[in-house]
Design a protein around this motif. Structure first.
Motif, PDB file in Angstrom:
ATOM      1  N   GLY A   1       0.784  -1.222   0.000  1.00 56.83           N
ATOM      2  CA  GLY A   1       0.000   0.000   0.000  1.00 56.83           C
ATOM      3  C   GLY A   1       0.820   1.277   0.000  1.00 56.83           C
ATOM      4  N   GLU A   2       2.098   1.160  -0.349  1.00 53.14           N
ATOM      5  CA  GLU A   2       2.956   2.341  -0.413  1.00 53.14           C
ATOM      6  C   GLU A   2       2.950   2.861  -1.845  1.00 53.14           C
ATOM      7  OE1 GLU A   2       6.829   1.216   1.053  1.00 53.14           O
ATOM      8  OE2 GLU A   2       5.903   0.010   2.626  1.00 53.14           O
ATOM      9  N   SER A   3       2.370   4.022  -2.031  1.00 53.58           N
ATOM     10  CA  SER A   3       2.232   4.525  -3.393  1.00 53.58           C
ATOM     11  C   SER A   3       3.419   5.375  -3.835  1.00 53.58           C
ATOM     12  CB  SER A   3       0.945   5.332  -3.524  1.00 53.58           C
ATOM     13  OG  SER A   3       0.960   6.380  -2.577  1.00 53.58           O
ATOM     14  N   SER A   4       4.144   5.929  -2.895  1.00 53.13           N
ATOM     15  CA  SER A   4       5.249   6.818  -3.277  1.00 53.13           C
ATOM     16  C   SER A   4       6.586   6.178  -2.935  1.00 53.13           C
ATOM     17  CB  SER A   4       5.113   8.167  -2.573  1.00 53.13           C
ATOM     18  OG  SER A   4       5.109   7.963  -1.175  1.00 53.13           O
ATOM     19  N   PHE A   5       6.929   5.132  -3.664  1.00 59.52           N
ATOM     20  CA  PHE A   5       8.191   4.432  -3.430  1.00 59.52           C
ATOM     21  C   PHE A   5       9.322   5.226  -4.048  1.00 59.52           C
ATOM     22  CE2 PHE A   5      11.336   1.194  -4.809  1.00 59.52           C
ATOM     23  CZ  PHE A   5      11.743   0.827  -3.543  1.00 59.52           C
ATOM     24  N   SER A   6      10.383   5.440  -3.278  1.00 64.13           N
ATOM     25  CA  SER A   6      11.518   6.215  -3.757  1.00 64.13           C
ATOM     26  C   SER A   6      12.721   5.313  -3.997  1.00 64.13           C
ATOM     27  CB  SER A   6      11.879   7.290  -2.735  1.00 64.13           C
ATOM     28  OG  SER A   6      13.130   7.847  -3.055  1.00 64.13           O
ATOM     29  N   TYR A   7      13.164   5.228  -5.242  1.00 62.83           N
ATOM     30  CA  TYR A   7      14.334   4.419  -5.570  1.00 62.83           C
ATOM     31  C   TYR A   7      15.608   5.046  -5.026  1.00 62.83           C
ATOM     32  CZ  TYR A   7      11.223   1.927  -8.599  1.00 62.83           C
ATOM     33  OH  TYR A   7      10.181   1.188  -9.055  1.00 62.83           O
ATOM     34  N   ALA A   8      15.590   6.348  -4.847  1.00 58.32           N
ATOM     35  CA  ALA A   8      16.783   7.049  -4.367  1.00 58.32           C
ATOM     36  C   ALA A   8      17.174   6.583  -2.960  1.00 58.32           C
ATOM     37  CB  ALA A   8      16.544   8.553  -4.372  1.00 58.32           C
ATOM     38  N   ASN A   9      16.172   6.258  -2.155  1.00 58.06           N
ATOM     39  CA  ASN A   9      16.437   5.887  -0.763  1.00 58.06           C
ATOM     40  C   ASN A   9      16.625   4.386  -0.554  1.00 58.06           C
ATOM     41  OD1 ASN A   9      16.107   8.551  -0.179  1.00 58.06           O
ATOM     42  ND2 ASN A   9      13.953   8.340   0.333  1.00 58.06           N
ATOM     43  N   ALA A  10      16.376   3.596  -1.583  1.00 51.90           N
ATOM     44  CA  ALA A  10      16.419   2.141  -1.406  1.00 51.90           C
ATOM     45  C   ALA A  10      17.534   1.537  -2.243  1.00 51.90           C
ATOM     46  CB  ALA A  10      15.082   1.552  -1.830  1.00 51.90           C
ATOM     47  N   ASP A  11      18.335   0.667  -1.608  1.00 50.54           N
ATOM     48  CA  ASP A  11      19.361  -0.006  -2.414  1.00 50.54           C
ATOM     49  C   ASP A  11      18.792  -1.267  -3.054  1.00 50.54           C
ATOM     50  OD1 ASP A  11      19.387  -2.003  -0.456  1.00 50.54           O
ATOM     51  OD2 ASP A  11      21.460  -1.648   0.146  1.00 50.54           O
ATOM     52  N   MET A  12      17.588  -1.654  -2.655  1.00 51.54           N
ATOM     53  CA  MET A  12      16.865  -2.786  -3.223  1.00 51.54           C
ATOM     54  C   MET A  12      17.616  -4.106  -3.072  1.00 51.54           C
ATOM     55  SD  MET A  12      14.618  -1.276  -6.340  1.00 51.54           S
ATOM     56  CE  MET A  12      15.755  -0.274  -7.236  1.00 51.54           C
ATOM     57  N   PHE A  13      18.359  -4.253  -1.973  1.00 52.30           N
ATOM     58  CA  PHE A  13      19.069  -5.505  -1.743  1.00 52.30           C
ATOM     59  C   PHE A  13      18.095  -6.670  -1.573  1.00 52.30           C
ATOM     60  CE2 PHE A  13      21.209  -8.709   0.922  1.00 52.30           C
ATOM     61  CZ  PHE A  13      22.223  -9.053   0.044  1.00 52.30           C
ATOM     62  N   ARG A  14      16.967  -6.396  -0.935  1.00 57.18           N
ATOM     63  CA  ARG A  14      15.969  -7.450  -0.734  1.00 57.18           C
ATOM     64  C   ARG A  14      15.555  -8.054  -2.078  1.00 57.18           C
ATOM     65  NH1 ARG A  14       9.864  -6.364   1.198  1.00 57.18           N
ATOM     66  NH2 ARG A  14       9.192  -8.527   1.328  1.00 57.18           N
ATOM     67  N   GLU A  15      15.256  -7.202  -3.038  1.00 59.97           N
ATOM     68  CA  GLU A  15      14.844  -7.670  -4.362  1.00 59.97           C
ATOM     69  C   GLU A  15      16.009  -8.331  -5.089  1.00 59.97           C
ATOM     70  OE1 GLU A  15      11.925  -5.029  -2.807  1.00 59.97           O
ATOM     71  OE2 GLU A  15      14.053  -4.665  -3.061  1.00 59.97           O
ATOM     72  N   ALA A  16      17.179  -7.701  -5.013  1.00 59.86           N
ATOM     73  CA  ALA A  16      18.362  -8.263  -5.670  1.00 59.86           C
ATOM     74  C   ALA A  16      18.689  -9.639  -5.077  1.00 59.86           C
ATOM     75  CB  ALA A  16      19.550  -7.310  -5.535  1.00 59.86           C
ATOM     76  N   HIS A  17      18.529  -9.784  -3.769  1.00 62.90           N
ATOM     77  CA  HIS A  17      18.776 -11.066  -3.097  1.00 62.90           C
ATOM     78  C   HIS A  17      17.887 -12.159  -3.693  1.00 62.90           C
ATOM     79  CE1 HIS A  17      17.281 -13.975  -0.036  1.00 62.90           C
ATOM     80  NE2 HIS A  17      18.569 -14.155   0.182  1.00 62.90           N
ATOM     81  N   ASP A  18      16.603 -11.865  -3.861  1.00 72.18           N
ATOM     82  CA  ASP A  18      15.671 -12.872  -4.354  1.00 72.18           C
ATOM     83  C   ASP A  18      15.989 -13.289  -5.785  1.00 72.18           C
ATOM     84  OD1 ASP A  18      14.509 -12.695  -1.888  1.00 72.18           O
ATOM     85  OD2 ASP A  18      12.671 -11.736  -2.572  1.00 72.18           O
ATOM     86  N   VAL A  19      16.311 -12.328  -6.633  1.00 68.68           N
ATOM     87  CA  VAL A  19      16.662 -12.642  -8.021  1.00 68.68           C
ATOM     88  C   VAL A  19      17.999 -13.382  -8.065  1.00 68.68           C
ATOM     89  CG1 VAL A  19      17.150 -11.658 -10.300  1.00 68.68           C
ATOM     90  CG2 VAL A  19      15.288 -10.719  -8.908  1.00 68.68           C
ATOM     91  N   PHE A  20      18.956 -12.929  -7.261  1.00 65.80           N
ATOM     92  CA  PHE A  20      20.253 -13.604  -7.184  1.00 65.80           C
ATOM     93  C   PHE A  20      20.077 -15.065  -6.775  1.00 65.80           C
ATOM     94  CE2 PHE A  20      23.487 -15.234  -4.280  1.00 65.80           C
ATOM     95  CZ  PHE A  20      24.600 -15.246  -5.102  1.00 65.80           C
ATOM     96  N   MET A  21      19.262 -15.311  -5.757  1.00 68.26           N
ATOM     97  CA  MET A  21      19.078 -16.677  -5.268  1.00 68.26           C
ATOM     98  C   MET A  21      18.452 -17.563  -6.338  1.00 68.26           C
ATOM     99  SD  MET A  21      20.534 -17.213  -2.422  1.00 68.26           S
ATOM    100  CE  MET A  21      19.914 -18.895  -2.292  1.00 68.26           C
ATOM    101  N   ASP A  22      17.511 -17.039  -7.090  1.00 62.96           N
ATOM    102  CA  ASP A  22      16.920 -17.808  -8.185  1.00 62.96           C
ATOM    103  C   ASP A  22      17.997 -18.162  -9.207  1.00 62.96           C
ATOM    104  OD1 ASP A  22      14.529 -18.934  -9.501  1.00 62.96           O
ATOM    105  OD2 ASP A  22      14.951 -17.410 -11.020  1.00 62.96           O
ATOM    106  N   ASP A  23      18.819 -17.186  -9.573  1.00 58.87           N
ATOM    107  CA  ASP A  23      19.919 -17.425 -10.515  1.00 58.87           C
ATOM    108  C   ASP A  23      20.922 -18.423  -9.933  1.00 58.87           C
ATOM    109  OD1 ASP A  23      18.759 -15.622 -12.245  1.00 58.87           O
ATOM    110  OD2 ASP A  23      20.225 -14.024 -11.876  1.00 58.87           O
TER     111      ASP A  23
END
Length: 176
Positions: free
Chosen positions: A138-160
């Motif tokens: 429910g977060e509509s204003s997600f800021s990429y500037a403040n997030a390193d997105m490691f959580r997402e990168a971790h999940d994609v990395f693990m699949d690979d």
């Protein structure tokens, strides 16, 4: 060790449950998963990238407190965990993980976080996963500037990683 044992790389939420850093329900489910894997002769593994994600969560909780309503907030309240307790768990994470039956594998590189972030930086799949998760929360204003997105990168990395490990070992019974 039998050569046909399945390898199960545990995700962060299951590992947090086994570490008793979640809700009672999640912790019970994590123990059930562990018991089923163990009773079937499977190997419980945890990748250094997942350990890094857990360290990140623990560092954030120690520094900022747990976000209200989260699984770890439930564990902190229930177990009376304060910042020093969380830092102690973070510092001894490998020992805690091993005491719960998880085997760290493979050996960690010096800065796995940086490696993974560099490898997946700017990839569309990471951005879409982050947007999807934030829309679900429910977060509509997600800021990429403040997030390193490691959580997402971790999940994609693990699949690979799982796909690559299956290819290298010739084993199909390796899971995340």
């Amino acid at each position: 060790e039998r050569g046909c044992e399945a390898e199960y790389y545990l995700d962060t939420s299951i590992a947090m449950g086994l570490l008793e850093l979640s809700t009672p329900e999640n912790e019970a489910s994590a123990r059930d998963v562990r018991d089923i894997i163990k009773s079937s002769g499977g190997l419980l593994k945890i990748h250094p990238a997942t350990l890094e994600e857990i360290k990140t969560i623990l560092a954030s909780v120690a520094q900022n407190g747990a976000y209200p309503g989260t699984s770890i907030a439930n564990a902190c309240a229930r177990r009376n965990l304060e910042a020093p307790d969380i830092l102690k768990i973070q510092l001894n994470l490998q020992k805690h993980v091993e005491s719960k039956g998880m085997v760290p594998f493979p050996s960690a590189t010096v800065d796995i976080r940086k490696e993974i972030l560099n490898k997946y930086k700017g990839k569309e799949v990471i951005r879409k996963l982050a947007e999807n998760r934030n829309n679900l929360n429910g977060e509509s204003s997600f800021s990429y500037a403040n997030a390193d997105m490691f959580r997402e990168a971790h999940d994609v990395f693990m699949d690979d990683y799982i796909c690559e490990r299956r290819r290298k070992t010739g084993k199909k019974n390796i899971f995340f």
